[in-house]
Design an enzyme around this catalytic site. Structure first.
Site, PDB file in Angstrom:
ATOM      1  N   HIS A 136       0.821  -1.203   0.000  1.00 48.77           N
ATOM      2  CA  HIS A 136       0.000   0.000   0.000  1.00 48.77           C
ATOM      3  C   HIS A 136       0.867   1.271   0.000  1.00 48.77           C
ATOM      4  O   HIS A 136       0.555   2.246  -0.674  1.00 48.77           O
ATOM      5  CB  HIS A 136      -0.900  -0.019   1.237  1.00 48.77           C
ATOM      6  CG  HIS A 136      -1.900   1.085   1.276  1.00 48.77           C
ATOM      7  ND1 HIS A 136      -3.090   1.022   0.589  1.00 48.77           N
ATOM      8  CD2 HIS A 136      -1.887   2.291   1.911  1.00 48.77           C
ATOM      9  CE1 HIS A 136      -3.765   2.136   0.805  1.00 48.77           C
ATOM     10  NE2 HIS A 136      -3.064   2.923   1.600  1.00 48.77           N
ATOM     11  N   HIS A 190     -10.107   2.788  -0.994  1.00 53.30           N
ATOM     12  CA  HIS A 190     -10.300   2.366   0.387  1.00 53.30           C
ATOM     13  C   HIS A 190     -11.110   1.079   0.370  1.00 53.30           C
ATOM     14  O   HIS A 190     -12.143   0.959   1.015  1.00 53.30           O
ATOM     15  CB  HIS A 190     -10.963   3.465   1.226  1.00 53.30           C
ATOM     16  CG  HIS A 190     -10.199   3.796   2.460  1.00 53.30           C
ATOM     17  ND1 HIS A 190     -10.756   4.087   3.670  1.00 53.30           N
ATOM     18  CD2 HIS A 190      -8.856   3.844   2.677  1.00 53.30           C
ATOM     19  CE1 HIS A 190      -9.820   4.324   4.562  1.00 53.30           C
ATOM     20  NE2 HIS A 190      -8.660   4.177   3.982  1.00 53.30           N
TER      21      HIS A 190
END
Lengths: 826, 231
Positions: free
Chosen positions: A67, A113
């Site tokens: 990430h 998200h």
């Protein structure tokens, strides 16, 4: 590494009284818990020259997570075009920035998200919005608009097992309410975006949040620390134990029991964010802020080492000074917390008070937590004891980069239609019934239920909100009075097309997002991308990713929309099943006069409807192309062969039946999926040069005020495009479809050819539109007129669709809500 | 003539309201910060939309205790002009400047869309440029806009001609379908007994320019400007 020793002792060891952080007891289990591989651990040992402390291990774990580090995608992302005359800031900062003229710039970015939104839909989506908004205002830009690209599993009963459908319902409800609750309170209009449904997103929904803000071009702030001795200030919400290891979680596949990771999801407070926005923008005006960065993924860890690395300096932080929400937090927890609504900034020494006073006015915590040091090292102390001492670069620029094996990807889908589909294609059909079915399908149906929950109008700049092609915002204080400049923006992705052909599908995503912007009359100028893919450790997933990036690179180059930033979300798999490769593109365009923005809906009765489509390149060089194209009266077109015969009778013996390009492309259409229940083939062909010409043409048509509405042929083809154009004002249309497009009349009504649009215009403007179209190498045919309260579509004089607009609208408008409210009654 | 726009932490239509006065009405306007009782000699107070103090506990429940609202109460009691829009209306009911309460929408969801309002009275500082029965297209954007009051209060509002606007169809009919949030008697805006305070859920600040889809809301501001000019 530039400043860290290559091996051996840490530089700190040369200092008097230096006590290195206490080494952790490193076991294979501990490394596995931190998702650190044995090879990566070796790199940590080399970078530090000693065994890391537990806090340091945690810091490496989040900074080297997929990430934060982009370790699997970085080598491929380098192929993306990132520059143009308009780009002020490309990838690598909190957001990309482009020059929009008159002294203004806009910052924008899209971010995923996905994982948090599955585990806790409302808060996961809410904090996604919060995170992207901070990325924008940390650069000094006031957020002007947000949009979202949402993908869920099916919501229609019977499409999957009941428990999955019910779970999908609750995810949809939660995600939409989370986005609404956060953005509405914060006070930023939501212009919609896209909401799509496919079975592969059950168990792995995608929530991609886009935000765009405005900043004076000479007042941009960067996430860069500078000035040895300057104070490091923490502002905003207190730090709690929420969200610890969120970034690491987002870098793993979901397994059974992932719901147990709920404490890894942060909780958002939009009111706090609103205060933080106002306070940060006001503090920036003091001139005392040197650099600023939000604490998003990996919280205090990421902001401290990235700000230091960008400035080639080090941040020395004492955690005792960090405002804490809970008692007894240790250094590991404080460094890895992903508590929301926090920022880190470096102020000019001696002017701290000016900054602190602004935050006090807004009732926010603002505390000096550290100092800028000359060495590019991250040094963290807790109760005065050194708990981490790490070279910045080892966490950022020198993080691991993987050249993961890139395999082959070929969708397990036939190129030709199945026999059943062949039969269905050649049978007589009720096109009106087919259209109703498409209008009621999850992807085509109205998304009013979603966007009515969003404040779409706050800030009084919304010229075109959700439901049209692109969103259009006015930029106050620019251009001429009452004729201000405008910004258009759109999100797009077609994951089925990317599944069938990742490169071509990704090119379509760029082209369609840019087309939506161009349809409003704006000039597309830049893009941001969110790449949602499965597990990169699988070579076929890397093949999808690599091909999609190639497609984006090619299309963004051709359409002059460089990528200024974005986000990669990998490991979108649940129980070993990956999602469709889903690159989502956000494109931004500029309108010199926002009053010239073109809507997507028919505006008045009695206007002509024209179809514009590219003249095939194969016909070049043809001197006639420079002559304005005069369409024949429809009656003079020769009748083409209409039948698509079952394969066994299609061709004489000895010649391999060659499936037409139209038939192959039709298998990727919404019609094939929804009406025939079958998928085959490949996405439609896309000529990027023609697409670029179309965008230019649409800009000219808008600038000269020649057209009243413009919409492209996408999901559901011209039938759906006409119906949707009619709904907003209840203005019907009578259309004779342009036969030159068709091999089968079905294709003429429901196919989704690229670079093809319908426009409505005053009769007096037709000849000029056709002249301009032909100069752009576009065919233009007057196919009908607006008016009445019915949609009538015929081919060669035969009516194929005939229905009242109100009746079609009812089907389209109610489908989503009724599916969501369709509970199992057993 | 000088306007003041209140700013609470969490106000988010403060700039929108300010912009209408400065850029469209071309009148002097200032922001009034929540923790001061100094109204800076303004002639009219605008309480803008948003989420004052985060609207935690209950919409407007914390804002009523702010220093600036103590000053606004005195200003209104002395006949000063006060317009509360959306969250501003909620704050005015919580502060006791207007009767009744605004509950969660009947559908329990936030709703943002264009609605139609019928002008119920022209006898006010806010509606003098309108005609009775005139239909306005003005958007709403709220979660708690479901107006409620007891029967006695409703009777008083009706008998004293204090209902300013009701939700209606585009043709001006007061129907259940035209009621977006479940408000009692389709009430969208009400006046106080002195007719110098108006609270309304729909946003005239978002409908004062044709570019934004409707300029009908401008008539409310222009009524105020007219009233102040002739006062």
């Amino acid at each position: 590494m530039t400043t860290a020793p290559s091996s051996g002792q840490s530089t700190g060891a040369n200092e008097e009284n230096y006590v290195a952080p206490t080494p952790a007891t490193v076991t294979p289990e501990l490394l596995a818990q931190h998702s650190i591989t044995p090879d990566e651990y070796e790199r940590i040992l080399t970078a530090l020259g000693r065994v890391p402390s537990l806090t340091e291990l945690g810091i490496y774990s989040v900074m080297w997570s997929e990430h934060c580090s982009y370790k699997s995608s970085k080598v491929h992302l380098k192929r993306l075009p990132t520059k143009s005359g308009r780009v002020v800031q490309g990838p690598g900062e909190n957001a990309g920035i482009i020059d929009v003229g008159d002294g203004w710039a806009c910052a924008f970015k899209i971010e995923s998200h996905n994982h948090p939104s599955y585990i806790e839909p409302h808060q996961g989506a809410a904090t996604g919005v919060g995170g992207i908004l901070r990325d924008i205002f940390t650069m000094g830009a006031r957020p002007l608009a947000v949009m979202d690209s949402l993908r869920f599993g099916p919501i229609q009963r019977g499409s999957q097992a009941d428990d999955l459908v019910s779970k999908n319902h609750s995810i949809v409800e939660g995600v939409v309410s989370g986005i609404a609750g956060y953005g509405n309170c914060f006070g930023v209009p939501n212009l919609g975006g896209e909401t799509k449904f496919e079975p592969c997103y059950s168990g792995n929904p995608l929530v991609n949040a886009f935000a765009l803000g405005l900043v004076k071009i000479d007042e941009i702030f960067y996430g860069k620390a500078a000035g040895v001795g300057n104070p490091v200030i923490y502002v905003g919400a207190k730090t709690g134990r929420d969200g610890i290891h969120g970034a690491t979680m987002a870098s793993e596949e979901f397994k059974e029991g992932s719901e147990q990771k709920r404490p890894n999801v942060q909780v958002g407070d939009p009111f706090m964010e609103k205060l933080l926005l106002e306070a940060c923008l006001e503090a920036m005006k003091t001139g005392a802020i040197v650099g600023i960065q939000d604490m998003g993924a990996a919280g205090l860890t990421c902001s401290t080492c990235e700000m230091g690395a960008r400035g080639g300096v080090g941040l020395d932080v004492e955690l005792d000074n960090v405002p804490q929400r809970e008692t007894g937090m240790n250094s590991y927890e404080i460094m890895l917390s992903e508590s929301q609504e926090r920022m880190l900034l470096v102020a000019e020494k001696g002017r701290e008070k000016e900054v602190l006073d602004v935050f006090a006015k807004w009732g926010l915590d603002a505390v000096i937590v550290g100092t800028v040091k000359p060495e590019s090292r991250l040094r963290i102390r807790h109760h005065g004891v050194l708990v981490a001492d790490i070279p910045n670069e080892s966490l950022t620029d020198d993080a691991p980069i993987y050249h993961r094996p890139v395999g082959e990807w070929s969708a397990p889908v036939l190129v030709e239609p199945s026999d059943d589909a062949q039969v269905a294609l050649s049978e007589p059909r009720n096109y009106t019934a087919d259209l109703r079915k498409l209008l009621a399908s999850a992807n085509v149906s109205s998304k009013r239920w979603v966007h009515e929950q969003y404040d779409t109008m706050v800030q009084t700049n919304t010229v075109q909100g959700p439901g049209g092609e692109g969103g259009v915002m006015r930029i106050k204080g620019t251009g001429m009075p009452r004729h201000e400049r405008g910004l258009a923006m759109a999100l797009d992705g077609n994951s089925l097309w990317c599944y069938l052909d990742p490169k071509l599908g990704a090119m379509h995503a760029v082209a369609e997002a840019a087309r939506k912007v161009a349809l409003t009359g704006a000039t597309p100028v830049a893009a941001t991308n969110c790449l949602n893919f499965g597990n990169p450790e699988k070579p076929e997933i890397m093949a999808q990713l690599s091909a999609a990036i190639d497609g984006i690179a090619e299309a963004c180059t051709a359409l002059k929309t460089p990528i200024t930033g974005g986000n990669v979300s990998l490991y979108n798999e649940t129980r070993g099943e990956g999602i469709y490769p889903t690159p989502v593109l956000g494109v931004v365009g500029i309108l010199d006069d926002v009053t010239k923005a073109v809507p997507a809906d028919f505006q008045r009765s009695g206007e002509a409807i024209l179809l514009l489509w590219p003249i095939p390149r194969a016909e070049e060089p043809n001197p006639d192309l420079k002559v304005p194209f005069e369409p024949l009266p429809i009656s003079q077109y020769p009748l083409p062969a209409l039948e698509v015969k079952p394969r066994d009778e299609a061709e004489p013996e000895g010649t391999e039946a060659e499936t037409s390009a139209d038939l192959i492309a039709f298998g990727s259409s919404e019609f094939a999926k929804v009406v025939l229940g079958s998928i085959w083939g490949r996405p439609p062909a896309l000529d990027l040069a023609a697409e670029a010409e179309l965008h230019n043409l649409l800009g000219i048509l808008a600038h000269k005020k020649l057209i009243s509405s413009a919409r492209d042929l996408s999901d559901g083809g011209i039938a759906v495009a006409l119906a949707e154009s009619a709904f907003s004002h209840g203005i019907g249309a009578t259309v004779e479809q342009e036969p030159a497009l068709m091999a089968n009349p079905l294709f003429g009504v429901f196919a989704e050819p690229a670079s093809t649009v319908i426009v409505s215009a005053k009769q007096a403007n037709i000849s000029e539109i056709q002249k301009l179209a032909s100069e752009s190498n576009y065919f233009s045919a007057r196919i009908g007129a607006t008016g009445g309260d019915r949609l009538e579509l015929s081919i060669y004089g035969d009516p194929v669709i005939s229905a009242s607009v109100a009746e079609l609208k009812e089907v389209w408008a109610s489908a989503l809500e009724s599916a969501l409210h369709d509970e199992v009654t057993a | 003539m000088k306007f003041g726009v209140l700013v609470f932490p969490g106000s988010n239509c403060d700039h929108d309201t300010y912009n209408v006065i400065s850029e469209i009405a071309h009148q002097p306007v200032t922001f009034l910060w929540h923790d001061s009782e100094d109204l800076q000699n303004v002639d009219a107070v605008l309480v803008p939309g948003g989420f004052a103090y985060g609207d935690y506990l209950r919409t407007g429940a914390i804002a009523r205790f702010s220093p600036v609202m103590q000053a606004v109460k005195r200003f209104a009691d002395a006949g000063g002009i006060v317009l509360g829009i959306c969250n501003g209306f909620q704050i005015l009911t919580e502060s006791g400047l207007l009767p009744g309460a605004l509950m969660r929408n009947a559908g329990l969801k936030y709703i943002c869309k264009q609605v139609h309002l019928r002008t119920e009275t022209t006898n006010s500082l806010f509606t003098n440029q309108l005609t009775k029965g005139e239909v306005l297209q003005i958007p709403i954007g709220h979660m708690e806009g479901n107006y409620y009051c007891d029967a006695e209060t409703l009777h008083q509002l009706e008998s004293e001609d204090r209902i300013a606007f009701r939700y209606c169809t585009p043709k001006g009919e007061i129907t259940r379908e035209a009621n977006p949030n479940g408000s009692l008697e389709n009430i969208a805006g009400i006046l106080n007994a002195g007719r110098n305070v108006l609270g309304m859920m729909p946003h005239p600040d978002r409908s004062s320019e044709k570019l934004l889809g409707s300029a009908d809301g401008w008539k409310i501001f222009s009524s105020m400007v007219n009233a102040l000019a002739t006062r």
